[in-house]
Design a protein around this motif. Structure first.
Motif, PDB file in Angstrom:
ATOM      1  N   UNK A  17       0.832  -1.201   0.000  1.00 50.56           N
ATOM      2  CA  UNK A  17       0.000   0.000   0.000  1.00 50.56           C
ATOM      3  C   UNK A  17       0.869   1.254   0.000  1.00 50.56           C
ATOM      4  N   UNK A  18       1.893   1.265   0.861  1.00 47.69           N
ATOM      5  CA  UNK A  18       2.784   2.423   0.926  1.00 47.69           C
ATOM      6  C   UNK A  18       3.537   2.606  -0.388  1.00 47.69           C
ATOM      7  N   UNK A  19       4.070   1.506  -0.935  1.00 50.02           N
ATOM      8  CA  UNK A  19       4.833   1.596  -2.180  1.00 50.02           C
ATOM      9  C   UNK A  19       3.952   2.081  -3.331  1.00 50.02           C
ATOM     10  N   UNK A  20       2.710   1.586  -3.392  1.00 51.67           N
ATOM     11  CA  UNK A  20       1.783   2.013  -4.452  1.00 51.67           C
ATOM     12  C   UNK A  20       1.452   3.490  -4.318  1.00 51.67           C
ATOM     13  N   UNK A  21       1.149   3.909  -3.094  1.00 45.60           N
ATOM     14  CA  UNK A  21       0.817   5.310  -2.872  1.00 45.60           C
ATOM     15  C   UNK A  21       1.960   6.232  -3.229  1.00 45.60           C
ATOM     16  N   UNK A  22       3.182   5.869  -2.837  1.00 50.12           N
ATOM     17  CA  UNK A  22       4.354   6.692  -3.143  1.00 50.12           C
ATOM     18  C   UNK A  22       4.580   6.761  -4.653  1.00 50.12           C
ATOM     19  N   UNK A  73       6.791  15.534   3.185  1.00 48.82           N
ATOM     20  CA  UNK A  73       6.260  15.724   1.836  1.00 48.82           C
ATOM     21  C   UNK A  73       5.149  14.696   1.610  1.00 48.82           C
ATOM     22  N   UNK A  74       4.614  14.650   0.410  1.00 43.78           N
ATOM     23  CA  UNK A  74       3.492  13.746   0.144  1.00 43.78           C
ATOM     24  C   UNK A  74       3.877  12.270   0.270  1.00 43.78           C
ATOM     25  N   UNK A  75       4.988  11.819  -0.312  1.00 39.01           N
ATOM     26  CA  UNK A  75       5.380  10.417  -0.088  1.00 39.01           C
ATOM     27  C   UNK A  75       5.598  10.110   1.389  1.00 39.01           C
ATOM     28  N   UNK A  76       6.146  11.069   2.132  1.00 45.34           N
ATOM     29  CA  UNK A  76       6.345  10.854   3.559  1.00 45.34           C
ATOM     30  C   UNK A  76       5.039  10.653   4.288  1.00 45.34           C
ATOM     31  N   UNK A  77       4.011  11.407   3.881  1.00 47.22           N
ATOM     32  CA  UNK A  77       2.699  11.229   4.510  1.00 47.22           C
ATOM     33  C   UNK A  77       2.122   9.862   4.175  1.00 47.22           C
ATOM     34  N   UNK A  78       2.271   9.416   2.938  1.00 46.55           N
ATOM     35  CA  UNK A  78       1.757   8.101   2.541  1.00 46.55           C
ATOM     36  C   UNK A  78       2.386   7.013   3.404  1.00 46.55           C
ATOM     37  N   UNK A  79       3.694   7.052   3.564  1.00 45.60           N
ATOM     38  CA  UNK A  79       4.370   6.029   4.371  1.00 45.60           C
ATOM     39  C   UNK A  79       3.900   6.080   5.824  1.00 45.60           C
ATOM     40  N   UNK A 111      -2.837  -2.648  -2.953  1.00 48.12           N
ATOM     41  CA  UNK A 111      -2.815  -1.757  -4.121  1.00 48.12           C
ATOM     42  C   UNK A 111      -3.973  -0.768  -4.050  1.00 48.12           C
ATOM     43  N   UNK A 112      -5.172  -1.272  -3.748  1.00 48.86           N
ATOM     44  CA  UNK A 112      -6.341  -0.382  -3.665  1.00 48.86           C
ATOM     45  C   UNK A 112      -6.152   0.663  -2.579  1.00 48.86           C
ATOM     46  N   UNK A 113      -5.632   0.251  -1.431  1.00 49.02           N
ATOM     47  CA  UNK A 113      -5.391   1.202  -0.355  1.00 49.02           C
ATOM     48  C   UNK A 113      -4.348   2.230  -0.767  1.00 49.02           C
ATOM     49  N   UNK A 114      -3.332   1.790  -1.494  1.00 49.37           N
ATOM     50  CA  UNK A 114      -2.309   2.706  -1.971  1.00 49.37           C
ATOM     51  C   UNK A 114      -2.875   3.760  -2.907  1.00 49.37           C
ATOM     52  N   UNK A 115      -3.816   3.376  -3.760  1.00 50.37           N
ATOM     53  CA  UNK A 115      -4.468   4.341  -4.660  1.00 50.37           C
ATOM     54  C   UNK A 115      -5.197   5.409  -3.857  1.00 50.37           C
ATOM     55  N   UNK A 116      -5.913   4.981  -2.818  1.00 45.48           N
ATOM     56  CA  UNK A 116      -6.636   5.923  -1.961  1.00 45.48           C
ATOM     57  C   UNK A 116      -5.657   6.849  -1.240  1.00 45.48           C
ATOM     58  N   UNK A 117      -4.568   6.283  -0.718  1.00 47.61           N
ATOM     59  CA  UNK A 117      -3.589   7.101  -0.005  1.00 47.61           C
ATOM     60  C   UNK A 117      -2.955   8.129  -0.941  1.00 47.61           C
TER      61      UNK A 117
END
Length: 351
Positions: A17-22, A73-79, A111-117
């Protein structure tokens, strides 16, 4: 608490999820290095000033250390969001019945959670995550704060302090009320673990999601929340859902009330900021508004208004010390019906 089976597998692959979001998250605004450094340094420093102001207004947190927030930053928030969600839901999700498709389902959910994040990462200004890190994390998403400030054309320092007031109120809610973090976590675990009482509980829940989302899009006001609540079949699950919804509304509304009550004394442009921010919350393209509705963000916006109205009514009737009775124990938290009828809470708690 549930005992996690040795064979249990995670329902959501949080690393994926984190990797997908980033991977999917968009970059931030194009600003000069000096502007970026100023925003980061001010956000970090203003959290200390903001929490001092919040403590003075609310009377909460005396004696606790005043700590700066973390600017990401945005990737940091996703993680950070993925880590916090894993910490919050990990035990309950891993206790759900596993099957041979568990790794595939966990990957798909990741993956779905990563898209939302990724979608949320370009909109979240900040948050206090009581389950992140060792003892909670106050996060401020610098590119989103800068983007919002530029879009609304409001003074930078005023807007940054205003945002910090809201997020520091959330931090104080959890750090000054010792039982709140564990209560919230236990209620989430009760809600999720209810699915473990029946075979294929998760599969059944997922199969009913499309219809629930269609109902949520058609519904108005609290109808969207009611449609999603229909996913929970047992009375016990709906009871816990109501408790969590009432608590979330209280926390968000209280923070909105505090940021505006403190604002006039320390944020000269507070009225302009509030007016433009409220208009910005309800704007956006058709696609953006549809995604917000599906993800429950529009319902969240209504929570701010309803929770702030509850707080305002109670403070007007019994003062801030009287309002602070909400933090005495879980029994003094308002119910969903009392959020809508704050005088009923005043009668129950204060007589």
């Amino acid at each position: 608490m549930n005992t996690v089976s040795e064979n249990a597998r995670p329902v959501v692959d949080w690393s994926l999820a984190a990797a997908t979001g980033v991977f999917l998250v968009r970059g931030g605004p194009a600003v000069s290095r000096a502007e970026a450094q100023l925003a980061v340094s001010e956000l970090r420093e203003l959290t200390v000033d903001a929490e001092a102001h919040v403590r003075e207004l609310t009377g909460l947190g005396a004696g606790l250390p005043l700590l700066p927030g973390e600017v990401v930053d945005r990737p940091g928030w996703v993680r950070a969001a993925a880590e916090g969600l894993d910490s919050l839901t990990g035990n309950a999700l891993r206790a759900l019945p596993a099957n041979r498709l568990a790794p595939v389902l966990a990957g798909g959910a990741g993956v779905q959670t990563g898209v939302v994040l990724a979608f949320l990462a370009s909109r979240v200004l900040g948050q206090y995550d009581p389950f992140g890190g060792a003892g909670g994390r106050l996060l401020l998403v610098a590119p989103n704060v800068v983007t919002a400030q530029y879009a609304m054309q409001v003074p930078g320092r005023d807007f940054r302090l205003w945002v910090c007031l809201h997020e520091c109120t959330h931090r104080l809610q959890f750090t000054a009320v010792p039982w709140l973090r564990d209560y919230f976590a236990d209620e989430v675990e009760r809600l999720v673990s209810g699915l473990a009482s029946q075979d294929d509980g998760v599969t059944d829940l997922v199969s009913r999601l499309p219809e629930a989302f269609r109902e949520a899009r058609r519904a108005k006001a609290d109808g969207g929340v009611a449609a999603l609540a229909q996913l929970l079949r047992s009375p016990q699950q709906r009871e816990v859902f109501d408790k969590l919804l009432a608590l979330s509304t209280l926390l968000e509304g209280h923070a909105d009330y505090v940021m505006d009550a403190v604002g006039p004394g320390v944020v000269p442009a507070v009225e302009q900021i509030r007016a433009r921010f409220t208009a910005r919350r309800s704007g956006g393209s058709l696609l953006d508004r549809l995604l917000r509705a599906v993800l429950g963000i529009d319902a969240k916006i209504r929570q701010y208004a309803q929770g702030a109205a509850f707080t305002r009514h109670v403070v007007d009737r019994v003062g801030m010390p009287g309002f602070n009775a909400v933090w005495t124990s879980p029994n003094t938290l308002p119910t969903r019906s009392e959020i809508a009828d704050p005088q009923a809470w005043v009668r129950r708690v204060h007589g």
